[in-house]
Each structure stands twice: as structure tokens, then as C-alpha cells.
Design a protein around this motif. Structure first.
Motif, mmCIF file in Angstrom:
data_model
loop_
_atom_site.group_PDB
_atom_site.id
_atom_site.type_symbol
_atom_site.label_atom_id
_atom_site.label_comp_id
_atom_site.label_asym_id
_atom_site.label_seq_id
_atom_site.Cartn_x
_atom_site.Cartn_y
_atom_site.Cartn_z
ATOM 1 N N ILE A 26 6.189 5.819 0.573
ATOM 2 C CA ILE A 26 5.683 6.174 1.137
ATOM 3 C C ILE A 26 5.920 5.916 3.092
ATOM 4 O O ILE A 26 6.352 6.773 3.291
ATOM 5 N N PHE A 27 6.098 4.673 2.516
ATOM 6 C CA PHE A 27 6.566 4.150 4.365
ATOM 7 C C PHE A 27 7.442 4.685 4.505
ATOM 8 O O PHE A 27 7.951 5.285 5.769
ATOM 9 N N ALA A 28 8.400 4.879 3.567
ATOM 10 C CA ALA A 28 10.440 5.039 4.277
ATOM 11 C C ALA A 28 10.559 6.550 4.526
ATOM 12 O O ALA A 28 10.567 7.135 5.270
ATOM 13 N N GLY A 43 1.807 5.602 10.563
ATOM 14 C CA GLY A 43 2.051 5.535 9.779
ATOM 15 C C GLY A 43 1.906 3.898 9.050
ATOM 16 O O GLY A 43 1.822 3.202 8.365
ATOM 17 N N GLN A 44 3.837 3.540 9.058
ATOM 18 C CA GLN A 44 4.060 2.201 8.043
ATOM 19 C C GLN A 44 3.406 1.384 8.949
ATOM 20 O O GLN A 44 3.867 1.658 10.772
ATOM 21 N N GLY A 45 2.853 -0.092 8.932
ATOM 22 C CA GLY A 45 2.365 -1.126 9.665
ATOM 23 C C GLY A 45 3.306 -2.018 10.370
ATOM 24 O O GLY A 45 3.452 -2.392 9.609
ATOM 25 N N PHE A 46 3.401 -1.707 11.013
ATOM 26 C CA PHE A 46 4.573 -2.738 11.792
ATOM 27 C C PHE A 46 4.218 -2.547 12.680
ATOM 28 O O PHE A 46 4.093 -1.513 13.904
ATOM 29 N N PHE A 132 -4.144 0.757 -4.306
ATOM 30 C CA PHE A 132 -2.711 -0.588 -4.161
ATOM 31 C C PHE A 132 -1.797 -0.572 -3.124
ATOM 32 O O PHE A 132 -1.388 0.627 -3.156
ATOM 33 N N TYR A 133 -1.672 -1.266 -2.843
ATOM 34 C CA TYR A 133 0.154 -1.499 -2.369
ATOM 35 C C TYR A 133 0.480 -1.479 -2.832
ATOM 36 O O TYR A 133 1.202 -1.418 -4.194
ATOM 37 N N ASP A 134 2.169 -0.043 -2.796
ATOM 38 C CA ASP A 134 3.359 0.945 -3.425
ATOM 39 C C ASP A 134 3.786 -0.531 -4.080
ATOM 40 O O ASP A 134 3.491 0.087 -5.654
ATOM 41 N N HIS A 184 -8.174 -6.139 2.840
ATOM 42 C CA HIS A 184 -6.942 -5.110 1.716
ATOM 43 C C HIS A 184 -6.673 -4.156 2.845
ATOM 44 O O HIS A 184 -6.954 -3.229 3.794
ATOM 45 N N ASN A 185 -5.340 -4.135 2.201
ATOM 46 C CA ASN A 185 -4.291 -2.521 2.427
ATOM 47 C C ASN A 185 -4.514 -1.766 1.012
ATOM 48 O O ASN A 185 -4.086 -1.889 0.666
ATOM 49 N N PRO A 186 -4.840 -0.096 1.648
ATOM 50 C CA PRO A 186 -5.188 0.067 3.316
ATOM 51 C C PRO A 186 -6.676 0.576 4.078
ATOM 52 O O PRO A 186 -7.109 1.027 4.215
ATOM 53 N N VAL A 215 -1.447 -11.778 3.390
ATOM 54 C CA VAL A 215 -0.766 -11.175 4.293
ATOM 55 C C VAL A 215 -1.651 -11.440 6.158
ATOM 56 O O VAL A 215 -1.184 -10.879 6.556
ATOM 57 N N TYR A 216 -2.562 -10.788 5.060
ATOM 58 C CA TYR A 216 -3.727 -10.049 6.453
ATOM 59 C C TYR A 216 -4.581 -11.697 6.673
ATOM 60 O O TYR A 216 -5.800 -11.153 7.466
ATOM 61 N N GLU A 217 -4.359 -12.481 6.190
ATOM 62 C CA GLU A 217 -5.522 -13.481 6.412
ATOM 63 C C GLU A 217 -5.382 -13.569 7.768
ATOM 64 O O GLU A 217 -6.931 -14.254 8.009
ATOM 65 N N GLY A 245 5.335 -11.972 8.615
ATOM 66 C CA GLY A 245 5.625 -10.335 9.511
ATOM 67 C C GLY A 245 3.533 -10.203 10.011
ATOM 68 O O GLY A 245 4.681 -9.661 11.069
ATOM 69 N N LYS A 246 3.255 -9.952 9.776
ATOM 70 C CA LYS A 246 2.096 -9.437 9.620
ATOM 71 C C LYS A 246 1.178 -10.130 11.461
ATOM 72 O O LYS A 246 1.436 -10.403 12.251
ATOM 73 N N THR A 247 1.134 -11.911 10.466
ATOM 74 C CA THR A 247 0.674 -13.298 11.775
ATOM 75 C C THR A 247 1.607 -12.896 13.232
ATOM 76 O O THR A 247 0.848 -12.888 14.507
ATOM 77 N N TYR A 330 -4.660 -4.120 9.576
ATOM 78 C CA TYR A 330 -4.386 -3.622 11.257
ATOM 79 C C TYR A 330 -4.341 -1.822 10.793
ATOM 80 O O TYR A 330 -3.878 -0.727 11.289
ATOM 81 N N PHE A 331 -5.530 -1.848 9.669
ATOM 82 C CA PHE A 331 -5.395 -0.802 9.121
ATOM 83 C C PHE A 331 -7.084 0.295 8.864
ATOM 84 O O PHE A 331 -7.699 -0.457 9.198
ATOM 85 N N ILE A 332 -6.611 1.924 9.808
ATOM 86 C CA ILE A 332 -8.419 1.678 9.480
ATOM 87 C C ILE A 332 -7.868 3.801 8.761
ATOM 88 O O ILE A 332 -7.077 4.347 8.287
ATOM 89 N N VAL A 376 -7.134 9.200 4.275
ATOM 90 C CA VAL A 376 -5.515 8.816 5.309
ATOM 91 C C VAL A 376 -5.824 8.041 6.499
ATOM 92 O O VAL A 376 -6.458 7.098 6.382
ATOM 93 N N ARG A 377 -4.532 7.396 6.159
ATOM 94 C CA ARG A 377 -4.818 5.414 6.343
ATOM 95 C C ARG A 377 -3.439 5.551 7.536
ATOM 96 O O ARG A 377 -2.908 6.319 8.201
ATOM 97 N N TRP A 378 -4.151 5.270 9.759
ATOM 98 C CA TRP A 378 -3.905 5.199 10.792
ATOM 99 C C TRP A 378 -3.730 3.346 11.025
ATOM 100 O O TRP A 378 -4.654 2.152 10.259
HETATM 101 N N1 GLN Z 1 3.146 -3.616 4.231
HETATM 102 C C1 GLN Z 1 2.788 -2.338 5.565
HETATM 103 C C2 GLN Z 1 2.584 -1.359 5.368
HETATM 104 O O1 GLN Z 1 1.134 -0.865 4.731
HETATM 105 C C3 GLN Z 1 4.635 -1.259 4.913
HETATM 106 C C4 GLN Z 1 5.635 -2.363 4.717
HETATM 107 C C5 GLN Z 1 6.992 -1.130 4.062
HETATM 108 O O2 GLN Z 1 7.622 -0.406 4.206
HETATM 109 N N2 GLN Z 1 6.432 -1.570 2.688
HETATM 110 O O3 GLN Z 1 2.243 -0.032 6.101
#
Ligand code: GLN
Ligand code: PMP
Length: 399
Positions: A26-28, A43-46, A132-134, A184-186, A215-217, A245-247, A330-332, A376-378
Motif C-alpha cells: 500500500i505504501f508504494a 501516507g507512507q511514513g517517512f 498489523f504492519y504489512d 504500534h503502527n498504525p 522501531v518507534y521506541e 530509520g524512524k529515530t 508518527y501516525f494518527i 484511515v491513517r495519516w
Molecule cells: N513504515 C512505513 C509506514 O508504515 C513505511 C515503510 C514502507 O514503505 N515499507 O508508513
């Protein structure tokens, strides 16, 4: 090379059965949609701002001085393993031996894949917190194991929480492993000390392994991050995973790691060596420096994101969404039902056209499609001006 239109060797599809259910992530899909439509990408968390310049300079120095340009050692360079062990000691009082209890990986993604491929037999059951994370579902499938979701649900205070009885009831004689993610993501949920104590008791009682994705510690706004490995009976059965990556806001560097007891690290390393063997040579030197940044760095990173969380929370609330307050990440996560919307995927696909913003439909993180249909996640790891512009655009939905 021409793309073949029909499978060679008969009618068998190229993609095997284990992966056939997993399309493009979904991120791509959503980042491509943002680029194509020129939308604001929540969308994608960066992050849209890189991490500290001094850390980027450390990476550049490593490249130019020839450190890490050739294959680094399989477990990771000693400087980084030492820095990871020091980080676990400094923030959590956990002692790990850099030589036998730390493994550097190509991001948390490889650490998750290597852990599941190493620790699971086909037919084992893995309990994961849904949504859960994909990559969890895909890696469990690649290991030939079966995922058993336990669904986090919003409670009356608008925070997602875990039903411990549901978790206990999900354990069967085939359960081998709990795959936890906190923060926890998302959903932004952060497991509490009491929840983690109950999970630890269950893991010891039923003799389960636990893989924790942390990863979001460093992104906890309410409560605190408690590593499960520090609880009684957990050190010898927990594979803890994190990532730079996140920290440090360098998601493209893909430096991750595992900390665990020697026998577990050795098992994970057996799989890891045949996935990437090694990765991120020069970046490993830079992240060794990043981990040693003073407390100020970590505190102001968190404070900055807390402000951004508040901006986006207020904007989404004003736009008419039901907002589930994240305690971390960093998601809502929001619910679109109050806007009269019924389907998150269609909503997200239409949103660029409607108001020039991209978000992620949580349904893709669920087995239970109904549970996630209107979520929906932001992502709020974006510059303040970008968030303000997104909020302004989303305001049109309510008008
Ligand atoms: N972890 C990021 C997110 O949840 C995306 C990472 C990825 O694109 N695989 O948005
Ligand atoms: N786990 C979770 C919960 C994530 O959100 C992400 C995305 N960063 C990852 C793992 C992957 O991390 P990395 O980019 O370090 O591979």
C-alpha cells in the motif's frame, strides 16, 4: 527484456501460493499516487526533513575515507554493535554483549523477515496484533506459518487497546511466537507496563517466543516505552528489533538491528546471512555516532513530533473525522464514518482528486476487513507548513 505474457511451462502462475495474496504494498501504491497527482503525502511514513547534518556528514566521511565501502562483517561493524548495546543500557538498563547478542540488519524489515524465517516451522501459529504492519503477514506466509490476529480496538477514551483475554484465548498448542509491535503502527497505541507484564506471564506460561518490533521506541508521547525483554523470564525468549530509520530520520539508510540472547541471535543470523549477507556499510558508522547523540536530541525530536501530532489531530477533528489519539509513533488513525464515508480504500484513492492529500487505508492491515473498513491513517512526520496546508485542504471535506 520483454515481459512474457503467459507463464512458461504450462498454466502455473509465476508467483507462488505463499505470496499470491500479497499485491504491491500500500505504501508504494499511495506514494506513487501522491507523486502522480502532486498531492501532499501523509501516507507512507517517512519524514520530509532529513536527520541531523552531523550524522549525514559522518556517513559521507565514512564513504570518502573508505570505511564500509566493501562488505562489512556479517553481524555488523563492531562500532555499531557496541553503540546498540550502549543504547539498550542507557535507555533501558538492559545489558547485551555486542559480540554475541547484537545483530545489524538491513532495516527492521530484514530483522523481522530473518527472525520469522529462522524461528518458525511450517504450520506454526504466530499471534500478531491486528491491524498489523504489512510485512508481518507476508513474512509469516513466507515462513509457511499461520497468522492468528488479535484485534486492537478503540476504547471509550479514543485509544486503541489490547484485550488480554482475547490474546490468552488465541494461544493454542501450535502457537510458537507472539509478534508484538509497540509503539504500534498504525494505531499509535503504546502497550502499558501492566499489559506487557500479562503478555510476559503468558509467554512464560505457554513457552512462547516473542519478537518485538520497537522501531518507534523513541516516539512515545504518553506513558513510556518498556522493552518486553526486560520483564521476568523474557530475556531468553525475546528477539527485540529496532531501526535507525524512524529515530534519526534516515529511512533510506536501512540500518536495523536485533538484540537477543546468543542462541536467538545466532538463529536469526543464520537466516540473515542468506537474505542480504550484509548491508549499509558506511551508514553503519554514521548510525553508531547517531545512537550516542545526547539526550537533548531524543527529547527535542519527540517534542517536535508531539507538536505536529497536535496540529494534525486538531485539523482532522475540525475536518470531521473521528480521531483516535496516538500515544506514540508518527501516525494518527481516524474513522471516516462521521463524514458519511463507508470505505477507506475508495476514500484514499479519491482523496488526491478531492483535496490533494494522500493517506493510507487501514483495511490493508487487517484480516478482519470489517474491523478496519472505515479507518484511515495519516503520517505527521512532515514540516509544519506542510501539515498546515494539508489541514487547510482537508477542511474542504467538511464544507
Ligand atoms: N513504515 C512505513 C509506514 O508504515 C513505511 C515503510 C514502507 O514503505 N515499507 O508508513
Ligand atoms: N516495523 C514497523 C512497525 C514500521 O512501521 C516499519 C516502517 N519503518 C518497519 C518495521 C520497517 O522499518 P525499516 O525501514 O527499518 O525496515
Amino acid at each position: 527484456m520483454a515481459v512474457m505474457s503467459a507463464p512458461a511451462g504450462g498454466s502455473r502462475p509465476f508467483l507462488n501460493r505463499r505470496l499470491a495474496a500479497f499485491g504491491t504494498t500500500i505504501f508504494a501504491e499511495m506514494s506513487a499516487l501522491a507523486a502522480r497527482t502532486g498531492s501532499i503525502n501523509l501516507g507512507q511514513g517517512f519524514p520530509d526533513t532529513d536527520g541531523p547534518a552531523e550524522i549525514a556528514e559522518a556517513a559521507s566521511r565514512a564513504v570518502l575515507s573508505g570505511r564500509g565501502n566493501q562488505y562489512p562483517p556479517g553481524p555488523g561493524i563492531p562500532e555499531l554493535r557496541t553503540a546498540i548495546a550502549a543504547h539498550q543500557q542507557r535507555f533501558y538498563g538492559l545489558t547485551y554483549d555486542p559480540d554475541s547478542e547484537v545483530l545489524v540488519t538491513a532495516g527492521a524489515t530484514e530483522a523481522i523477515a530473518a527472525s520469522l524465517l529462522a524461528l518458525l516451522e511450517p504450520g506454526d501459529e504466530v499471534i500478531a496484533l491486528e491491524p498489523f504492519y504489512d510485512s508481518y503477514a507476508a513474512c509469516i506466509a513466507m515462513a509457511g506459518a499461520t497468522r492468528i490476529p488479535v484485534t486492537l480496538r478503540p476504547s471509550a477514551d479514543g485509544i486503541f487497546s489490547l484485550d488480554l483475554d482475547e490474546l490468552r484465548n488465541a494461544v493454542t498448542p501450535r502457537t510458537r511466537l507472539l509478534l508484538l509491535n509497540t509503539p504500534h503502527n498504525p494505531t499509535g497505541a503504546v502497550l502499558t507496563g501492566a499489559e506487557l507484564a500479562a503478555i510476559a506471564e503468558l509467554a512464560v506460561d505457554r513457552d512462547l517466543l516473542v519478537v518485538t518490533d520497537e522501531v518507534y521506541e523513541h516516539l512515545v508521547f504518553e506513558g513510556s516505552h518498556i522493552p518486553l525483554a526486560g520483564l521476568p523470564g523474557m530475556r531468553e525468549r525475546t528477539v527485540a528489533i529496532s531501526s535507525a530509520g524512524k529515530t534519526f530520520s534516515f529511512t533510506g539508510w536501512k540500518v536495523g538491528w536485533v538484540t537477543a540472547a546468543p542462541a536467538l541471535v545466532s538463529a536469526v543470523r543464520s537466516a540473515k546471512q542468506f537474505l542480504t549477507y550484509v548491508s549499509s556499510g558506511p551508514f553503519q558508522y554514521a548510525i553508531a555516532e547517531a545512537l550516542a547523540l545526547p539526550d537533548d536530541y531524543y527529547a527535542s525530536f519527540r517534542a517536535d513530533l508531539a507538536r505536529k501530532r497536535d496540529i494534525l489531530t486538531a485539523g482532522l477533528t475540525a475536518a470531521g473525522f473521528e480521531v483516535y489519539r496516538p500515544q506514540g509513533t508518527y501516525f494518527i488513525t481516524t474513522d471516516i464514518a462521521p463524514l458519511g464515508e463507508k470505505d477507506g480504500l475508495s476514500f484514499c484513492r479519491a482523496l488526491p482528486e478531492r483535496c490533494g492529500v494522500v493517506a493510507i487505508p487501514n483495511a490493508v492491515f487487517y484480516d478482519d476487513q470489517e474491523a478496519g473498513r472505515t479507518q484511515v491513517r495519516w503520517a505527521f512526520c512532515k514540516r509544519t507548513a506542510v501539515l498546515q496546508e494539508a489541514v487547510e485542504r482537508l477542511g474542504r471535506l467538511a464544507r
